[in-house]
Design a protein around this motif. Structure first.
Motif, short mmCIF file in Angstrom:
data_model
loop_
_atom_site.label_atom_id
_atom_site.label_comp_id
_atom_site.label_asym_id
_atom_site.label_seq_id
_atom_site.Cartn_x
_atom_site.Cartn_y
_atom_site.Cartn_z
N GLY A 121 95.51 117.26 -24.48
CA GLY A 121 94.19 117.37 -25.09
C GLY A 121 93.63 118.78 -25.00
O GLY A 121 92.42 118.95 -24.91
N MET A 122 94.52 119.77 -25.01
CA MET A 122 94.06 121.17 -24.97
C MET A 122 94.46 121.87 -26.26
O MET A 122 95.54 121.65 -26.80
N ARG A 123 93.57 122.72 -26.77
CA ARG A 123 93.84 123.44 -28.01
C ARG A 123 93.18 124.81 -27.93
O ARG A 123 92.03 124.94 -27.52
N ILE A 124 93.92 125.82 -28.36
CA ILE A 124 93.34 127.16 -28.45
C ILE A 124 92.96 127.37 -29.91
O ILE A 124 93.73 127.04 -30.81
N ALA A 125 91.77 127.90 -30.14
CA ALA A 125 91.34 128.15 -31.51
C ALA A 125 90.92 129.59 -31.65
O ALA A 125 90.19 130.14 -30.82
N ASN A 126 91.40 130.23 -32.75
CA ASN A 126 91.07 131.63 -33.00
C ASN A 126 90.07 131.81 -34.13
O ASN A 126 89.66 132.92 -34.42
N GLY A 130 91.17 121.76 -34.26
CA GLY A 130 91.52 121.57 -32.85
C GLY A 130 90.71 120.49 -32.19
O GLY A 130 91.22 119.72 -31.37
N LEU A 131 89.46 120.43 -32.57
CA LEU A 131 88.57 119.42 -31.96
C LEU A 131 89.09 118.02 -32.27
O LEU A 131 89.20 117.17 -31.39
N ILE A 132 89.44 117.83 -33.55
CA ILE A 132 89.92 116.50 -33.97
C ILE A 132 91.21 116.13 -33.22
O ILE A 132 91.34 115.07 -32.64
N ARG A 133 92.11 117.09 -33.18
CA ARG A 133 93.41 116.84 -32.53
C ARG A 133 93.25 116.61 -31.04
O ARG A 133 93.78 115.67 -30.48
N ALA A 134 92.51 117.49 -30.41
CA ALA A 134 92.34 117.40 -28.95
C ALA A 134 91.69 116.09 -28.59
O ALA A 134 92.08 115.43 -27.62
N SER A 135 90.70 115.69 -29.42
CA SER A 135 89.99 114.45 -29.15
C SER A 135 90.93 113.24 -29.29
O SER A 135 90.95 112.37 -28.43
N ALA A 136 91.73 113.27 -30.35
CA ALA A 136 92.67 112.16 -30.58
C ALA A 136 93.68 112.09 -29.44
O ALA A 136 93.97 111.02 -28.90
N GLU A 137 94.17 113.25 -29.05
CA GLU A 137 95.17 113.31 -27.98
C GLU A 137 94.60 112.81 -26.66
O GLU A 137 95.23 112.05 -25.94
N ALA A 138 93.36 113.24 -26.40
CA ALA A 138 92.71 112.85 -25.14
C ALA A 138 92.44 111.35 -25.13
O ALA A 138 92.60 110.68 -24.11
N LYS A 139 92.08 110.88 -26.31
CA LYS A 139 91.77 109.45 -26.43
C LYS A 139 93.02 108.63 -26.10
O LYS A 139 92.97 107.67 -25.32
N SER A 140 94.14 109.05 -26.67
CA SER A 140 95.36 108.27 -26.45
C SER A 140 95.92 108.47 -25.05
O SER A 140 96.45 107.55 -24.45
N ALA A 141 95.74 109.66 -24.51
CA ALA A 141 96.32 109.93 -23.19
C ALA A 141 95.45 109.40 -22.06
O ALA A 141 95.97 108.90 -21.05
N PHE A 142 94.13 109.53 -22.20
CA PHE A 142 93.26 109.18 -21.07
C PHE A 142 92.26 108.08 -21.40
O PHE A 142 91.45 107.69 -20.55
N GLY A 143 92.25 107.63 -22.65
CA GLY A 143 91.28 106.61 -23.06
C GLY A 143 89.87 107.17 -23.11
O GLY A 143 88.89 106.43 -23.06
#
Lengths: 497, 168, 533
Positions: A173-178, A186-199
């Motif tokens: 759930g980490m993303r670097i944005a330039n 990045g926000l969308i991806r990180a959020s989705a990843e965090a949701k699936s990994a940590f609920g």
């Protein structure tokens, strides 16, 4: 004169492997009986062998047994343990566990549940840190609601920014944005990843620190309001956000920065009513600006480097504090001396994406000698499975200077014999022997940056010959059954002319 | 005398031969022959070859010889070149009926990629069912067998796209 | 064991002259061996390459354990026959090491007349089989032959059946045989691989059939390809005539190695062994010791000193029957009882030999005969002394010993002396000859004298006249040529009457391999006491 009464009569270690052994070592020294819980897969391990008592717990997968609060508390009660040491990992940072232990009338060897809980939440901990006057990485204080909000914050603090899951860890759930666009995506991806990994899909944003160093402060606090720090540990050599090499003191930190970081760490500990041992993790940029990252409310894997440079047994202090005693020293008593380095030996293929390795550990020989400490929990013949973290051992070397500690580490790694699953021992030797590491020019991107110069060196032709010969002379395929009978063997390739 | 393909840390394998005899052994690396010997030193070995020597700690795990030497760990694999050829299946372009019978299940279709050992057709003959497997990795060219249809001994059930002559 | 003391003066003129002479003989031998092994028309090699076939030597290199010795047998067979058109008698035979096992290997050579079998091919092949049988050595046949050389079928056909008969008998004796088919095996030849325990065919070049496609076409009108008629896949998958089909010669040879490696290794005969030791005296000195004149006597101990371990020799009965040296030594660590001629055989020498052979036989010690014998002593005195009786005793005991016997024609091996010293007919396990050797029913001078007299007598009888001096000279030359040719080493070896001509300095290794091979057969020690004769 009689010995003073031990701090506890019996302590249950709710952990396994090397850390269980390490805790038991201090228990034994302090005259405290040890008990340990174990899952069947660890039945033949040295921790079970060395404990005074061992209580079987069950679960499938095995890791679930060590996460089973009810079973562990019941085990402690059943053997009459007065306290439970959680070690690290597993339940060590679960406030619910600490509460259950306390509720059962036992002592939790660690901070109060409230402190665990407060520091366990990345956003809350940051709030508290700011309130306590600890510098934090500029960024959003609350979880981001929308892409617009993320971009607004990012514009304010400047790119690059890091989008980070609130409940995250291990890089998930980490993303670097330039740029603004990358920030939205990045926000969308990180959020989705965090949701699936940590609920938990909450994500916040902060300034991305370039050439960051991971430097942490070890603190100790007792229930009388005494809070001290034991200096820093630099843990910048990481792979996949996991530490591989740690050292104390950091080659980068001067006394002034150290004092300043220490003061802030202690302030935070005080602010959350912290007791026992804890670690305040900071990120330090190339200008020696440091920012609070998080606080680990437990004993740290890399605590031995601090022990070697301070001469303090951190587990002993944890036990003292848990037993309601005051720390046995003040900040002024703490003197840093020499340098210590720790490497983590993992069963993994460092040359192929750090893939975890499994298999039987056929031969184990650890180095010994002056300035060498080995914390491990393996025995020859043990099966290294995929059920737990693949760490086999920690090698810690001490030297009057950093050069000496490195020198000893190189030798210690060369003398470490681990035959079985593939390990990162050779890789660590390459890291520690790397000129940039020796020069102290390290940061969290070190392994990635120096990938090329860290690849395994091919054997020399001479080494090749010897290795092939050793293999041929030992592998059963080259059996004596096929040996040339004498005297023909001695005759060699004679032919009639 | 034995010859094996021996590879260090997954590197290009060397063809290594060993002639044993009494106390002396000869190692063959391709065409060159070197004197070799080993002796036990405590729990370790001293390996000698071609005037060089070193102490090693060593364990054999099936096809792998794990060696600790020169301050490093080496994973040296020992494989039989003949056996390796066997492992790659029969390399045939066609799967034929080992006995007369009826196809009761066809699991592949034309154009499909199959791997060595993958069941392609199940046939029934004399009340026994037999899996017809792919003899190598490849792509199915034609499935000749049809469910419910009978075929004689040796009938081609599935043909694979013939291998190109690469690497010959 | 005591070291022999050499009396050789290596600086003498005689030594130098002998050396020059014998080196020339050795050089000549090397040249002939080299030509027999390698000299072929380029066309023959091209044909092999075209068919993806390897030369015999390349096949042997892949088959045998590298770094191990190979004792090639009868390498100069047929060297004086068929106008030299069948070098090595078209087949290579020898004892080599495969996966640590001593194996008799035969390998057809298709670079000569397609590998066709000549009468001497059969003789050489049967000799290799005899060696396998007598020494209990497994056999590997690399079969690449076009079949019998038909123009000479008369000398081949009947005798050739023994090849297959031997295979059947060997199978019953427990002597393993593997056949690798690298060319067509037609008619009788089809049985060579088929009678082996295990047979392998190479795809596209190896065939087994009773009759090839042309013959089938002629006999039945059927049109069939060689591959369909008797190719590797048909004979392994359909007929079961062969056991394995392989795609290349290399693959076939690897498989042979693998299969041989799977054989259990029987125990070797239990003989006295010690750590081998090189001879104290340089074997190269043999060149200077063996006289250039065959008639010149020399001390056989000088030869023994340059063959045996450490030049150590325990002589038996040294002051009795001095024309025969007897005693014990080790060759490559293996004990042998040596009998070496030091002159003509007298009654006492024959008696000593008989006693010594009985001793060795009882003790399970292999015997080594070093020939330099012109025969038994003749004359009234010796006849009265019953020399024939002593000779008969020597023959009787020698023929019936159970220990391995090895013979080397060091120089002359003539008359009944050849028999007494275990000549070819007396079944030595191995018999080697030096390039200076001579072997015939009698010495050349005696023979010429005797034969010339017979011819003159018959001329008198039949034509009633005495030949002119010119005629006598012609007869003498004719008889001399015949004797010279037929008693010479190249004739002997061409006819497979030895197991190979060897360079003197190769004697020790040849004997070491022969001894090692012979110990694969059990030694049954003879019961009974030793007669002091």
């Amino acid at each position: 004169m009689s010995q003073p009464a031990p701090l506890f009569s019996k302590v249950l270690v709710a952990n396994r492997g090397e850390i269980a052994l390490r805790i038991m070592r201090t228990l034994r020294r302090l005259g405290i009986a040890s008990a340990i819980v174990y899952h069947d897969v660890d039945r033949d391990g040295p921790a079970v062998r060395d404990a005074d008592e061992a209580i079987r717990i069950s679960g499938e997968p095995p890791v679930s047994a060590y996460l089973d609060i009810a079973q562990i508390v019941a085990a402690a009660k059943s053997v009459g343990a007065e306290a439970i040491h959680p070690g690290f990992g597993f339940l060590s940072e679960k406030a619910a566990f600490a509460e259950a232990v306390i509720a059962a009338g036992l002592v939790f060897i660690g901070p109060p549940p409230a402190a665990i809980r407060a520091m366990g939440d990345k956003i809350e901990s940051k709030h508290l840190a700011r309130k306590a006057g600890v510098t934090t990485v500029p960024g959003s204080l609350e979880a981001l609601e929308s892409g617009d909000e993320a971009v607004a914050v990012a514009d304010k603090i400047g790119y690059p920014v890091l989008l980070k899951a609130s409940a995250g860890g291990g890089g998930k759930g980490m993303r670097i944005a330039n740029s603004a666009q990358e920030c939205r995506d990045g926000l969308i991806r990180a959020s989705a990843e965090a949701k699936s990994a940590f609920g938990d899909g909450r994500v916040f944003i902060e300034k991305y620190v370039e050439e960051p160093r991971h430097i942490e402060i070890q603190v100790l606090a007792d229930s009388f309001g005494n809070v001290v720090h034991l200096g820093e540990r630099e843990c910048s050599i990481q792979r996949r956000y996991q530490k591989v090499v740690e050292e104390a003191p950091s080659p980068f930190i001067d006394a002034e920065t150290r004092a300043s970081m220490g003061e802030q760490a202690c302030a935070l500990a005080r602010a959350v009513g912290y007791t026992s041992a804890g670690t305040v993790e900071m990120v330090v940029d190339k200008h020696r600006n440091f920012y609070f990252l998080e606080m680990n409310t437990r004993l740290q894997v890399e605590h031995p480097v601090t022990e070697m440079t301070t001469g303090i047994d951190i587990v002993e202090q944890q036990l003292r504090v848990a037993a309601g005693k005051a720390l046995s020293f003040t900040q002024q008593d703490i003197k840093l001396k020499g340098n210590a380095i720790e490497v983590r030996i993992y069963a993994e293929d460092a040359d192929s994406g750090y893939l975890p390795a499994t298999g039987k550990l056929f031969k184990v020989r650890f180095p010994s000698g002056e300035g060498i400490r080995v914390d491990h929990g393996v025995v020859e013949g043990q099966e290294i499975g995929a059920a737990f973290d693949p760490m086999i051992a920690k090698l810690i070397t001490y030297g009057a200077s950093r050069e000496e500690a490195i020198e000893r580490m190189c030798r210690a790694l060369e003398e470490t014999i681990l035959l079985g699953p593939i390990t990162n021992t050779d890789f660590l030797r390459r890291v520690v022997g790397h000129p940039e590491f020796k020069a102290g020019r390290i940061h969290t991107g070190f392994l990635e940056l120096h990938k090329e110069s860290l690849i395994a060196i091919d054997p020399t032709p001479e080494q090749k010959k010897l290795l092939l010969a050793a293999a041929a002379l030992s592998h059963p395929d080259f059996d004596f059954r096929f040996a040339t009978p004498e005297p023909l063997a001695t005759m060699g390739d004679w032919r009639t002319r | 005398m034995t010859f094996r393909d021996v590879s260090i840390n997954g590197d290009v394998p060397h063809n290594v031969g060993l002639t044993r005899g009494g106390k002396r052994s000869r190692i063959w690396f391709g065409a060159s022959c070197l004197e070799a010997a080993r002796a036990t030193v405590g729990q370790n070995w001293e390996v000698e070859v071609d005037g060089l020597s070193t102490h090693v700690s060593l364990v054999v795990d099936k096809d792998m010889v794990l060696i600790h030497a020169f301050g490093r760990t080496w994973r040296v694999s020992v494989t039989d070149p003949a056996e390796r050829a066997l492992r790659t299946g029969d390399q045939s372009d066609v799967a034929k009926a080992p006995m007369p019978g009826v196809a009761i299940s066809v699991m592949v279709s034309s154009g499909q990629a199959v791997i060595d050992g993958q069941p392609m057709v199940i046939i029934e003959s004399m009340k026994m069912q037999t899996e017809i497997i792919a003899g190598r990795d490849g792509i199915v060219d034609t499935v000749h067998a049809r469910v419910g249809e009978s075929f004689p001994l040796g009938a081609t059930l599935v043909s694979l796209v013939p291998l190109t002559t690469e690497g010959s | 064991m005591q070291r022999l003391h050499s009396h050789v003066i290596s600086t003498s003129d005689a030594f130098r002259e002998n050396r020059a002479h014998n080196l020339k003989l050795a050089e000549q031998l090397h040249q002939r061996l080299h030509d027999a092994r390698y000299k072929r028309p380029q066309r023959a090699f091209d044909l092999l390459a075209e068919r993806n076939k390897l030369t015999v030597r390349a096949r042997l290199d892949l088959l045998l354990d590298p770094g191990t010795p190979f004792l090639e047998l009868s390498p100069l067979a047929a060297c004086e026959a068929y106008d030299g058109t069948a070098p090595q008698a078209v087949i290579v035979t020898g004892i080599g090491v495969i996966n640590g096992r001593e194996v008799v290997v035969t390998a057809g050579d298709s670079t000569i007349k397609g590998g066709s079998w000549y009468p001497l091919t059969i003789k050489k092949l049967i000799r290799a089989m005899d060696i396998a049988i007598e020494n209990r050595l497994p056999m590997v046949h690399l079969i690449d032959s076009g079949g019998a050389y038909l123009p000479l079928q008369d000398d081949i056909y009947s005798m050739g059946g023994a090849v297959y008969y031997n295979q059947c008998r060997m199978s019953a004796m427990g002597i393993q045989q593997i056949g690798l088919v690298l060319g067509p095996c037609t008619a009788g030849g089809a049985y060579l691989p088929t009678l082996c325990d295990i047979s392998i065919i190479v795809r596209k070049t190896g065939f087994i059939f009773l009759a090839g496609p042309p013959l089938v076409k002629a006999a039945t009108g059927q049109d069939v390809s060689a591959e369909d008629l008797g190719g590797a896949d048909m004979q392994t998958a359909v007929s079961g005539v062969a056991d394995y089909a392989v795609s290349s010669e290399q693959e076939g040879l690897t498989l042979v190695r693998e299969l041989v490696g799977n054989w259990s290794r029987g125990p070797k005969a239990d003989t006295d062994r010690r750590t081998p030791e090189l001879p104290y005296y340089d074997p190269l000195e043999l060149y200077g010791i063996i006289p250039r004149d065959t008639k010149r006597q020399f001390d056989m101990r000088e030869v023994i000193a340059r063959i045996v371990d450490g030049s150590r020799f325990t002589e038996f009965k040294p002051s009795y029957g001095e024309t025969l040296v007897t005693g014990w030594a080790f060759i490559w660590g293996m004990k042998v009882g040596i009998l070496g001629n030091n002159g003509v055989l007298f009654t006492d020498a024959a008696n000593k030999a008989t006693q010594f052979m009985q001793l060795c036989d009882r003790d399970g010690i292999p015997l080594l005969f070093l020939h330099n014998v012109t025969g038994f002593m003749v004359g009234q005195e010796y006849e009265r002394g019953g020399i024939t009786k002593s000779g008969a005793r020597m023959l009787m005991v020698q023929a019936n010993v159970t220990v391995p016997k090895l013979s080397v024609f060091v120089n002359a091996s003539q008359g009944a002396g050849n028999y007494a010293m275990t000549g070819r007919a007396w079944r030595p396990r191995f018999l080697f000859a030096w390039p200076n050797a001579r072997s015939a029913i009698m010495g050349p001078e005696q023979a010429v004298t005797t034969l010339t007299e017979v011819r003159i007598a018959s001329m008198r009888r039949e034509q009633g006249r005495t030949p002119t001096p010119e005629e006598i000279q012609e007869i003498t030359a004719d008889v001399g040529d015949y004797f010279d040719r037929t008693s010479g080493p190249y004739h002997i070896t061409s006819e497979v009457r030895d197991d190979g001509l060897i360079d003197m300095v190769d004697t020790r290794n040849s004997l070491g391999m022969a001894l090692s091979a012979s110990l694969n057969a059990p030694i049954f020690r003879a019961p009974g006491g030793i007669l002091r004769i």
